[in-house]
Design an enzyme around this catalytic site. Sequence first.
Site, short mmCIF file in Angstrom:
data_model
loop_
_atom_site.label_atom_id
_atom_site.label_comp_id
_atom_site.label_asym_id
_atom_site.label_seq_id
_atom_site.Cartn_x
_atom_site.Cartn_y
_atom_site.Cartn_z
N GLY A 49 0.77 -2.53 4.06
CA GLY A 49 1.28 -1.17 4.14
C GLY A 49 2.39 -1.07 5.16
O GLY A 49 3.59 -1.15 4.84
N MET B 217 -8.82 8.49 -0.28
CA MET B 217 -9.74 8.81 0.83
C MET B 217 -10.21 10.25 0.70
O MET B 217 -9.40 11.14 0.42
CB MET B 217 -9.01 8.65 2.16
CG MET B 217 -8.39 7.29 2.37
SD MET B 217 -7.49 7.25 3.92
CE MET B 217 -6.86 5.57 3.87
N HIS C 29 -8.22 1.57 -4.51
CA HIS C 29 -9.24 1.33 -3.48
C HIS C 29 -9.86 2.67 -3.12
O HIS C 29 -9.23 3.51 -2.49
CB HIS C 29 -8.53 0.69 -2.26
CG HIS C 29 -9.42 0.46 -1.09
ND1 HIS C 29 -8.92 0.15 0.18
CD2 HIS C 29 -10.76 0.48 -0.95
CE1 HIS C 29 -9.92 0.00 1.02
NE2 HIS C 29 -11.05 0.19 0.38
N ASP D 58 -7.36 -6.43 3.37
CA ASP D 58 -6.72 -5.11 3.49
C ASP D 58 -6.79 -4.62 4.92
O ASP D 58 -7.87 -4.31 5.43
CB ASP D 58 -7.45 -4.14 2.54
CG ASP D 58 -6.78 -2.79 2.45
OD1 ASP D 58 -5.68 -2.62 3.03
OD2 ASP D 58 -7.35 -1.89 1.80
N MET E 189 -12.06 4.93 -1.12
CA MET E 189 -12.80 5.14 0.12
C MET E 189 -13.43 6.52 0.03
O MET E 189 -13.05 7.46 0.74
CB MET E 189 -11.85 5.01 1.33
CG MET E 189 -11.47 3.56 1.59
SD MET E 189 -9.96 3.40 2.54
CE MET E 189 -8.79 3.48 1.20
N SER F 63 0.84 -1.20 0.00
CA SER F 63 0.00 0.00 0.00
C SER F 63 0.87 1.25 0.00
O SER F 63 1.63 1.51 0.94
CB SER F 63 -0.92 0.00 1.23
OG SER F 63 -1.56 1.24 1.30
N GLY G 223 -3.71 -4.44 8.39
CA GLY G 223 -3.04 -5.20 9.45
C GLY G 223 -2.46 -6.53 9.01
O GLY G 223 -2.29 -7.43 9.83
N MET H 18 -12.28 -5.59 4.27
CA MET H 18 -11.49 -4.74 5.16
C MET H 18 -11.26 -5.48 6.47
O MET H 18 -12.22 -5.91 7.12
CB MET H 18 -12.23 -3.42 5.45
CG MET H 18 -12.22 -2.37 4.36
SD MET H 18 -10.60 -1.86 3.72
CE MET H 18 -9.68 -1.45 5.19
N ASP I 51 -4.67 3.84 -2.12
CA ASP I 51 -5.82 4.17 -1.26
C ASP I 51 -6.23 5.61 -1.44
O ASP I 51 -5.48 6.53 -1.11
CB ASP I 51 -5.43 3.96 0.21
CG ASP I 51 -5.30 2.50 0.56
OD1 ASP I 51 -6.27 1.75 0.34
OD2 ASP I 51 -4.23 2.10 1.06
N HIS J 83 -1.08 -1.04 -4.37
CA HIS J 83 -2.38 -0.74 -3.78
C HIS J 83 -2.43 0.77 -3.51
O HIS J 83 -1.57 1.32 -2.82
CB HIS J 83 -2.56 -1.54 -2.49
CG HIS J 83 -3.92 -1.40 -1.89
ND1 HIS J 83 -5.03 -2.07 -2.42
CD2 HIS J 83 -4.37 -0.69 -0.84
CE1 HIS J 83 -6.10 -1.76 -1.69
NE2 HIS J 83 -5.73 -0.91 -0.74
N GLY K 241 -9.34 3.96 6.71
CA GLY K 241 -8.99 5.35 6.99
C GLY K 241 -7.51 5.55 7.30
O GLY K 241 -6.97 6.61 7.03
N PHE K 242 -6.89 4.53 7.84
CA PHE K 242 -5.50 4.69 8.28
C PHE K 242 -4.70 3.41 8.09
O PHE K 242 -5.25 2.31 8.22
CB PHE K 242 -5.46 5.07 9.78
CG PHE K 242 -6.28 6.29 10.08
CD1 PHE K 242 -5.74 7.56 9.94
CD2 PHE K 242 -7.61 6.16 10.48
CE1 PHE K 242 -6.51 8.69 10.19
CE2 PHE K 242 -8.39 7.29 10.73
CZ PHE K 242 -7.83 8.55 10.59
N GLY K 243 -3.42 3.58 7.82
CA GLY K 243 -2.51 2.43 7.82
C GLY K 243 -2.09 2.12 9.25
O GLY K 243 -2.35 2.90 10.18
N GLY K 244 -1.47 0.99 9.42
CA GLY K 244 -0.86 0.65 10.71
C GLY K 244 -1.81 0.26 11.82
O GLY K 244 -1.44 0.32 13.00
C1 DX5 Z 1 -6.79 1.46 5.18
C2 DX5 Z 1 -6.29 1.20 3.79
C3 DX5 Z 1 -5.24 0.19 3.73
C4 DX5 Z 1 -3.98 0.54 4.45
C5 DX5 Z 1 -3.36 -0.75 4.90
O1 DX5 Z 1 -7.91 2.24 5.13
O2 DX5 Z 1 -7.35 0.77 2.96
O3 DX5 Z 1 -4.94 -0.18 2.39
O4 DX5 Z 1 -3.06 1.28 3.70
O5 DX5 Z 1 -2.29 -0.46 5.71
P1 DX5 Z 1 -1.73 -1.50 6.78
O6 DX5 Z 1 -1.21 -2.68 6.03
O7 DX5 Z 1 -0.64 -0.70 7.45
O8 DX5 Z 1 -2.86 -1.85 7.72
ZN ZN Z 2 -6.80 -0.12 0.94
#
Ligand code: DX5
Ligand code: ZN
Length: 223
Positions: free
Chosen positions: A197, A37, A66, A175, A68, A8, A177, A137, A35, A33, A142-145
């Site tokens: 990601g 938003m 993707h 997608d 969002m 990502s 974690g 999902m 994202d 990937h 909304g957020f990575g990590g």
């Molecule tokens: C979250 C995104 C994901 C995100 C995944 O809303 O859709 O694609 O970047 O990141 P990780 O792998 O860090 O959870």
């Molecule tokens: Zn995504």
Amino acid sequence: MKHLLAPSVLSADFANLQRDIEMINNSEADWFHVDVMDGVFVPNISFGFPVMAAIARHATKPLDVHLMIVDPDRYLKQFKDAGAANITVHYEACTHLHRTISAIKELGCRAGVAINPHTPVSVLEDIIEDVDLILIMSVNPGFGGQKFIGQTYQKIKKLKAMIAGRNENVFIEIDGGVGSDNIIPLINAGANVLVAGNSVFASENPQQTIKELKRVSPEILQA
Ligand code: DX5
Ligand code: ZN
């Protein structure tokens, strides 16, 4: 099917985006990937067309986009023109999902539908044969990590049962974690596209991490 890995870009270093894109180009990853938003569908804003087009200029692998965002129909053509190979919209954001999926296909892109953690796979019953990809999902978007939600395994199993004899070649993408601690059970449950990601970009050697996430062999490790 050997699983696909989609790093990502959201977790890349945006000040060194070209470097991180080249890293993915040179790695064993399969897709980028991407994202998008809008700050309305999710409580975060990522990036838009100029950044996506810049990614597309350097990427040598397909862009897995993707969305969002609310009302994605308004922008499908622009995402295609910005380089999308796959366009995935959220079930929760589409009033006329069948129409949206058809429009994506008419543009020549793979059409995907994503569902949030609280949305049951059963709502996909009547669209399952029309999509190329289903994105589950495994965190709230909304957020990575963020931390992986364990209920995801049940959803993959239900989805596998639902597609049996109907659309067995559909991509099942997970997608949120995903990393070395859960990629094997996810593949064993039926996932065949894994987004990663934070687990890639926060690692010491992202290219090596991608290699490790690609080289996992569920069959051997399951025995
Ligand atoms: C979250 C995104 C994901 C995100 C995944 O809303 O859709 O694609 O970047 O990141 P990780 O792998 O860090 O959870
Ligand atoms: Zn995504």
